[in-house]
Design a protein around this motif. Structure first.
Motif, short mmCIF file in Angstrom:
data_model
loop_
_atom_site.label_atom_id
_atom_site.label_comp_id
_atom_site.label_asym_id
_atom_site.label_seq_id
_atom_site.Cartn_x
_atom_site.Cartn_y
_atom_site.Cartn_z
N VAL A 3 0.84 -1.19 0.00
CA VAL A 3 0.00 0.00 0.00
C VAL A 3 0.89 1.25 0.00
N PRO A 4 0.74 2.16 -0.97
CA PRO A 4 1.54 3.39 -0.99
C PRO A 4 1.23 4.24 0.25
N LEU A 5 2.26 4.77 0.88
CA LEU A 5 2.11 5.53 2.13
C LEU A 5 2.70 6.93 2.01
N TYR A 45 2.78 7.22 9.39
CA TYR A 45 2.44 7.14 7.97
C TYR A 45 0.99 6.71 7.80
N ILE A 46 0.39 7.17 6.70
CA ILE A 46 -0.99 6.82 6.36
C ILE A 46 -1.04 6.44 4.89
N PRO A 47 -2.07 5.69 4.46
CA PRO A 47 -2.19 5.38 3.03
C PRO A 47 -2.37 6.65 2.20
N ILE A 48 -1.68 6.71 1.07
CA ILE A 48 -1.78 7.90 0.22
C ILE A 48 -3.22 8.11 -0.24
N GLN A 49 -3.92 7.04 -0.58
CA GLN A 49 -5.30 7.20 -1.04
C GLN A 49 -6.18 7.83 0.03
N ALA A 50 -5.92 7.51 1.30
CA ALA A 50 -6.69 8.11 2.39
C ALA A 50 -6.45 9.62 2.44
N TRP A 51 -5.20 10.02 2.19
CA TRP A 51 -4.87 11.46 2.14
C TRP A 51 -5.62 12.13 1.00
N TYR A 52 -5.65 11.48 -0.18
CA TYR A 52 -6.38 12.02 -1.32
C TYR A 52 -7.86 12.20 -0.97
N ASP A 53 -8.45 11.16 -0.38
CA ASP A 53 -9.88 11.21 -0.04
C ASP A 53 -10.17 12.31 0.98
N PHE A 54 -9.29 12.45 1.95
CA PHE A 54 -9.48 13.47 2.98
C PHE A 54 -9.40 14.87 2.37
N ALA A 55 -8.44 15.09 1.49
CA ALA A 55 -8.30 16.40 0.84
C ALA A 55 -9.55 16.76 0.05
#
Length: 330
Positions: A3-5, A45-55
Protein backbone atom coordinates in the motif's frame (compact mmCIF):
# COMPACT_ATOMS: atom_id res chain seq x y z
CA UNK A 1 0.68 -5.47 -3.27
CA UNK A 2 2.30 -2.87 -0.99
CA UNK A 3 0.00 0.00 0.00
CA UNK A 4 1.54 3.39 -0.99
CA UNK A 5 2.11 5.53 2.13
CA UNK A 6 2.84 9.15 3.03
CA UNK A 7 3.79 10.90 6.26
CA UNK A 8 0.68 11.68 8.30
CA UNK A 9 1.79 15.29 8.77
CA UNK A 10 0.70 16.02 5.20
CA UNK A 11 -2.93 15.40 6.24
CA UNK A 12 -2.48 18.01 8.95
CA UNK A 13 -2.29 20.73 6.28
CA UNK A 14 -5.87 20.04 5.23
CA UNK A 15 -7.03 19.43 8.82
CA UNK A 16 -5.69 22.86 9.81
CA UNK A 17 -7.54 24.44 6.90
CA UNK A 18 -10.82 22.91 8.14
CA UNK A 19 -10.09 24.05 11.69
CA UNK A 20 -9.36 27.59 10.56
CA UNK A 21 -12.84 27.72 9.02
CA UNK A 22 -14.44 26.45 12.24
CA UNK A 23 -14.92 22.79 11.28
CA UNK A 24 -13.84 19.77 13.28
CA UNK A 25 -11.76 17.59 10.91
CA UNK A 26 -11.87 14.47 13.11
CA UNK A 27 -15.05 12.93 11.60
CA UNK A 28 -13.74 13.50 8.06
CA UNK A 29 -10.36 12.02 8.95
CA UNK A 30 -12.00 8.90 10.38
CA UNK A 31 -14.33 8.56 7.39
CA UNK A 32 -11.26 8.75 5.13
CA UNK A 33 -9.57 5.98 7.12
CA UNK A 34 -7.12 8.21 9.04
CA UNK A 35 -6.67 8.11 12.80
CA UNK A 36 -6.92 11.79 13.95
CA UNK A 37 -4.28 11.08 16.61
CA UNK A 38 -1.68 10.37 13.91
CA UNK A 39 -1.68 13.62 11.95
CA UNK A 40 0.52 15.48 14.40
CA UNK A 41 3.19 12.76 14.50
CA UNK A 42 6.11 13.38 12.17
CA UNK A 43 7.11 9.70 11.99
CA UNK A 44 3.59 8.29 11.42
CA UNK A 45 2.44 7.14 7.97
CA UNK A 46 -0.99 6.82 6.36
CA UNK A 47 -2.19 5.38 3.03
CA UNK A 48 -1.78 7.90 0.22
CA UNK A 49 -5.30 7.20 -1.04
CA UNK A 50 -6.69 8.11 2.39
CA UNK A 51 -4.87 11.46 2.14
CA UNK A 52 -6.38 12.02 -1.32
CA UNK A 53 -9.88 11.21 -0.04
CA UNK A 54 -9.48 13.47 2.98
CA UNK A 55 -8.30 16.40 0.84
CA UNK A 56 -11.31 16.05 -1.46
CA UNK A 57 -13.66 15.82 1.54
CA UNK A 58 -12.24 19.00 3.08
CA UNK A 59 -12.62 20.84 -0.23
CA UNK A 60 -16.24 19.70 -0.45
CA UNK A 61 -16.93 20.70 3.17
CA UNK A 62 -15.51 24.18 2.62
CA UNK A 63 -17.17 24.47 -0.79
CA UNK A 64 -13.83 25.69 -2.10
CA UNK A 65 -12.47 24.02 -5.28
CA UNK A 66 -9.10 25.73 -4.73
CA UNK A 67 -8.42 24.35 -1.23
CA UNK A 68 -5.41 22.28 -2.28
CA UNK A 69 -3.90 25.12 -4.32
CA UNK A 70 -4.28 27.61 -1.44
CA UNK A 71 -2.57 25.24 0.98
CA UNK A 72 0.25 24.48 -1.43
CA UNK A 73 0.82 28.18 -2.12
CA UNK A 74 1.02 29.08 1.57
CA UNK A 75 4.54 30.02 2.77
CA UNK A 76 3.78 28.21 6.06
CA UNK A 77 4.65 24.94 4.31
CA UNK A 78 8.32 25.90 4.69
CA UNK A 79 8.06 24.94 8.35
CA UNK A 80 7.16 21.32 7.66
CA UNK A 81 10.01 18.89 8.40
CA UNK A 82 9.53 17.15 5.07
CA UNK A 83 9.79 20.40 3.09
CA UNK A 84 12.84 21.90 4.79
CA UNK A 85 14.67 21.77 1.48
CA UNK A 86 12.75 24.83 0.28
CA UNK A 87 13.76 27.01 3.24
CA UNK A 88 17.08 27.88 1.64
CA UNK A 89 16.21 31.38 0.50
CA UNK A 90 19.41 31.92 -1.45
CA UNK A 91 19.30 28.62 -3.34
CA UNK A 92 18.88 28.47 -7.10
CA UNK A 93 15.59 27.05 -8.33
CA UNK A 94 17.36 23.95 -9.66
CA UNK A 95 18.88 23.28 -6.22
CA UNK A 96 15.47 23.63 -4.58
CA UNK A 97 13.83 21.17 -6.98
CA UNK A 98 16.69 18.67 -6.69
CA UNK A 99 16.61 18.78 -2.88
CA UNK A 100 12.83 18.43 -2.88
CA UNK A 101 12.90 15.42 -5.19
CA UNK A 102 15.52 13.68 -3.07
CA UNK A 103 13.64 14.42 0.15
CA UNK A 104 10.34 13.24 -1.33
CA UNK A 105 11.68 9.70 -1.46
CA UNK A 106 11.81 9.79 2.33
CA UNK A 107 8.28 11.05 2.95
CA UNK A 108 6.19 8.95 0.59
CA UNK A 109 6.04 5.79 -1.47
CA UNK A 110 4.03 5.25 -4.63
CA UNK A 111 5.27 8.40 -6.39
CA UNK A 112 8.33 9.16 -8.49
CA UNK A 113 9.62 12.64 -9.32
CA UNK A 114 11.95 13.55 -12.16
CA UNK A 115 13.81 16.66 -13.24
CA UNK A 116 14.96 16.42 -16.87
CA UNK A 117 16.69 18.85 -19.25
CA UNK A 118 17.04 19.31 -22.98
CA UNK A 119 18.65 22.16 -24.89
CA UNK A 120 15.91 24.68 -24.15
CA UNK A 121 13.51 23.36 -21.53
CA UNK A 122 13.48 21.78 -18.09
CA UNK A 123 10.67 19.47 -17.00
CA UNK A 124 9.59 18.51 -13.49
CA UNK A 125 7.33 15.50 -13.57
CA UNK A 126 5.51 13.63 -10.79
CA UNK A 127 4.18 10.17 -11.62
CA UNK A 128 2.19 7.80 -9.43
CA UNK A 129 2.90 4.09 -9.73
CA UNK A 130 -0.72 3.32 -8.85
CA UNK A 131 -4.07 4.54 -10.15
CA UNK A 132 -6.07 6.60 -7.62
CA UNK A 133 -9.67 5.53 -7.11
CA UNK A 134 -10.79 9.04 -8.10
CA UNK A 135 -9.06 12.05 -9.69
CA UNK A 136 -6.75 13.58 -7.04
CA UNK A 137 -7.81 17.16 -7.84
CA UNK A 138 -6.91 18.72 -4.50
CA UNK A 139 -3.57 16.93 -4.14
CA UNK A 140 -2.55 17.92 -7.66
CA UNK A 141 -3.80 21.42 -6.82
CA UNK A 142 -1.61 21.38 -3.71
CA UNK A 143 1.44 20.41 -5.80
CA UNK A 144 0.68 23.10 -8.39
CA UNK A 145 0.29 25.72 -5.66
CA UNK A 146 3.62 24.78 -4.15
CA UNK A 147 5.39 24.81 -7.52
CA UNK A 148 3.84 28.14 -8.55
CA UNK A 149 5.10 29.72 -5.34
CA UNK A 150 8.60 28.42 -6.06
CA UNK A 151 8.47 29.88 -9.58
CA UNK A 152 7.19 33.22 -8.27
CA UNK A 153 9.97 33.48 -5.69
CA UNK A 154 12.72 32.77 -8.21
CA UNK A 155 11.52 33.96 -11.61
CA UNK A 156 9.96 37.36 -10.88
CA UNK A 157 10.47 39.67 -13.87
CA UNK A 158 11.28 36.85 -16.31
CA UNK A 159 7.86 35.26 -16.78
CA UNK A 160 5.70 35.25 -19.89
CA UNK A 161 2.51 33.22 -20.12
CA UNK A 162 3.87 30.78 -22.70
CA UNK A 163 7.05 30.16 -20.70
CA UNK A 164 5.37 27.72 -18.30
CA UNK A 165 3.18 24.80 -19.34
CA UNK A 166 1.41 22.85 -16.60
CA UNK A 167 -0.33 19.52 -17.19
CA UNK A 168 -2.63 18.49 -14.36
CA UNK A 169 -5.56 16.08 -13.97
CA UNK A 170 -8.13 18.87 -13.47
CA UNK A 171 -7.16 22.47 -14.33
CA UNK A 172 -10.39 23.64 -12.67
CA UNK A 173 -8.78 22.95 -9.28
CA UNK A 174 -6.49 25.92 -10.02
CA UNK A 175 -7.75 29.52 -9.61
CA UNK A 176 -8.67 31.12 -12.92
CA UNK A 177 -6.22 34.00 -12.43
CA UNK A 178 -3.39 31.45 -12.20
CA UNK A 179 -4.57 29.63 -15.31
CA UNK A 180 -4.46 32.92 -17.21
CA UNK A 181 -0.79 33.46 -16.34
CA UNK A 182 0.49 30.15 -17.71
CA UNK A 183 -0.53 27.45 -20.18
CA UNK A 184 -2.61 24.78 -18.42
CA UNK A 185 -3.43 21.44 -20.02
CA UNK A 186 -5.71 18.66 -18.84
CA UNK A 187 -3.80 15.48 -18.02
CA UNK A 188 -4.51 12.20 -16.27
CA UNK A 189 -4.76 11.15 -12.59
CA UNK A 190 -1.26 9.62 -12.68
CA UNK A 191 0.65 12.86 -12.16
CA UNK A 192 1.41 16.49 -13.00
CA UNK A 193 4.08 17.98 -15.27
CA UNK A 194 5.75 21.40 -15.40
CA UNK A 195 7.78 22.50 -18.45
CA UNK A 196 9.69 25.80 -18.39
CA UNK A 197 12.84 27.47 -19.78
CA UNK A 198 15.95 25.65 -18.58
CA UNK A 199 17.63 28.92 -17.53
CA UNK A 200 15.06 29.30 -14.75
CA UNK A 201 16.92 26.59 -12.86
CA UNK A 202 19.85 28.99 -12.38
CA UNK A 203 17.76 31.81 -10.92
CA UNK A 204 17.96 32.54 -7.22
CA UNK A 205 15.33 33.93 -4.87
CA UNK A 206 15.71 37.40 -3.40
CA UNK A 207 16.03 40.74 -5.21
CA UNK A 208 18.01 43.92 -4.67
CA UNK A 209 15.75 46.72 -3.47
CA UNK A 210 15.20 49.72 -5.71
CA UNK A 211 13.18 52.88 -5.09
CA UNK A 212 10.32 51.40 -7.10
CA UNK A 213 10.38 48.24 -5.01
CA UNK A 214 10.43 50.24 -1.78
CA UNK A 215 7.38 52.17 -2.97
CA UNK A 216 5.61 48.95 -3.91
CA UNK A 217 6.46 47.48 -0.52
CA UNK A 218 4.76 50.43 1.14
CA UNK A 219 1.64 49.90 -0.98
CA UNK A 220 1.67 46.20 -0.14
CA UNK A 221 2.00 47.01 3.56
CA UNK A 222 -0.92 49.44 3.40
CA UNK A 223 -3.02 46.83 1.61
CA UNK A 224 -2.27 44.12 4.19
CA UNK A 225 -2.90 46.48 7.10
CA UNK A 226 -6.25 47.45 5.61
CA UNK A 227 -7.22 43.84 5.00
CA UNK A 228 -6.27 42.78 8.50
CA UNK A 229 -8.15 45.70 10.00
CA UNK A 230 -11.34 44.66 8.20
CA UNK A 231 -10.99 41.04 9.31
CA UNK A 232 -10.10 42.08 12.87
CA UNK A 233 -13.26 44.17 13.16
CA UNK A 234 -15.43 41.08 12.51
CA UNK A 235 -13.27 38.37 13.99
CA UNK A 236 -16.04 37.15 16.29
CA UNK A 237 -18.28 36.34 13.32
CA UNK A 238 -18.04 32.59 12.50
CA UNK A 239 -19.39 33.30 9.03
CA UNK A 240 -16.88 35.97 8.01
CA UNK A 241 -16.13 35.28 4.37
CA UNK A 242 -13.80 36.45 1.66
CA UNK A 243 -16.83 37.87 -0.16
CA UNK A 244 -17.72 40.08 2.81
CA UNK A 245 -14.15 41.26 3.33
CA UNK A 246 -13.53 41.91 -0.37
CA UNK A 247 -16.69 44.02 -0.63
CA UNK A 248 -15.53 46.25 2.23
CA UNK A 249 -12.21 46.73 0.45
CA UNK A 250 -14.01 47.61 -2.80
CA UNK A 251 -12.59 44.51 -4.48
CA UNK A 252 -14.04 41.36 -5.96
CA UNK A 253 -13.16 38.10 -4.17
CA UNK A 254 -11.03 37.16 -7.20
CA UNK A 255 -9.10 40.45 -7.06
CA UNK A 256 -8.49 39.98 -3.34
CA UNK A 257 -7.29 36.41 -3.87
CA UNK A 258 -4.97 37.53 -6.66
CA UNK A 259 -3.41 40.29 -4.57
CA UNK A 260 -2.87 37.93 -1.63
CA UNK A 261 -1.29 35.29 -3.87
CA UNK A 262 1.15 37.91 -5.16
CA UNK A 263 2.13 38.67 -1.55
CA UNK A 264 2.61 35.00 -0.68
CA UNK A 265 -0.54 34.62 1.38
CA UNK A 266 -4.22 33.76 1.10
CA UNK A 267 -7.46 34.70 2.84
CA UNK A 268 -7.64 31.55 4.96
CA UNK A 269 -4.09 32.05 6.20
CA UNK A 270 -4.73 35.67 7.17
CA UNK A 271 -7.92 34.74 9.03
CA UNK A 272 -6.14 31.94 10.88
CA UNK A 273 -3.23 34.17 11.89
CA UNK A 274 -5.53 36.84 13.28
CA UNK A 275 -7.63 34.30 15.17
CA UNK A 276 -4.51 32.73 16.64
CA UNK A 277 -3.05 36.08 17.73
CA UNK A 278 -6.32 37.24 19.27
CA UNK A 279 -6.88 33.94 21.07
CA UNK A 280 -3.36 33.98 22.54
CA UNK A 281 -3.80 37.56 23.70
CA UNK A 282 -7.18 36.87 25.33
CA UNK A 283 -5.99 33.68 27.03
CA UNK A 284 -3.18 35.62 28.65
CA UNK A 285 -5.91 37.27 30.74
CA UNK A 286 -6.85 34.60 33.27
CA UNK A 287 -10.25 36.24 33.92
CA UNK A 288 -11.79 35.07 30.63
CA UNK A 289 -13.04 31.54 30.01
CA UNK A 290 -11.77 29.37 27.18
CA UNK A 291 -15.31 29.17 25.77
CA UNK A 292 -15.57 32.98 25.72
CA UNK A 293 -12.25 33.22 23.88
CA UNK A 294 -13.51 30.80 21.23
CA UNK A 295 -16.62 32.91 20.72
CA UNK A 296 -14.52 36.08 20.53
CA UNK A 297 -12.42 34.70 17.67
CA UNK A 298 -15.32 33.26 15.70
CA UNK A 299 -15.09 29.57 16.70
CA UNK A 300 -17.95 29.21 19.20
CA UNK A 301 -17.91 25.42 19.33
CA UNK A 302 -15.61 24.57 22.30
CA UNK A 303 -14.35 21.33 20.78
CA UNK A 304 -13.58 22.94 17.41
CA UNK A 305 -11.84 25.87 19.12
CA UNK A 306 -9.74 23.55 21.27
CA UNK A 307 -8.64 21.55 18.22
CA UNK A 308 -7.92 24.69 16.23
CA UNK A 309 -5.87 26.29 19.02
CA UNK A 310 -3.87 23.12 19.58
CA UNK A 311 -3.08 22.95 15.86
CA UNK A 312 -1.80 26.55 16.05
CA UNK A 313 0.30 26.28 19.20
CA UNK A 314 0.70 22.53 19.95
CA UNK A 315 -0.95 23.00 23.37
CA UNK A 316 -4.58 23.18 24.46
CA UNK A 317 -6.08 26.62 25.18
CA UNK A 318 -6.57 25.74 28.85
CA UNK A 319 -2.94 24.69 29.27
CA UNK A 320 -1.76 27.81 27.41
CA UNK A 321 -3.81 29.98 29.76
CA UNK A 322 -2.55 28.18 32.85
CA UNK A 323 1.08 28.53 31.77
CA UNK A 324 0.69 32.25 31.05
CA UNK A 325 -1.03 32.88 34.39
CA UNK A 326 1.63 30.89 36.23
CA UNK A 327 4.42 32.98 34.67
CA UNK A 328 2.58 36.21 35.47
CA UNK A 329 2.23 35.21 39.14
CA UNK A 330 5.78 33.94 39.59
Amino acid sequence: MTVPLITASMAKLFADMALSRGYDPAPILEKSGIDPALIGEADAYIPIQAWYDFAEAVSSLLDDPYTGFSIGYSPENNRLPNLKAVERESAALGEVFTALIVDTRRILTGNAYQLTLDESFATVKSRRNFCPTSPPRQIDGFFVGFMMRMFREHVTGHWRRWDLTVTVCDPNAIPEEERQRSVFQKGDPIGATFQFPAEWLLMRSGKNSSNAEVGQNRLDTDFMNGLRGVIQSQLNDPGISIETVAKQLALSPRQLQTQLFKLGSNYTQELKNLRRAAACQLLTDGNISVAAVGEAVGIPDPTAFSRAFKSWTSVSPRRYQQEKCSKANS
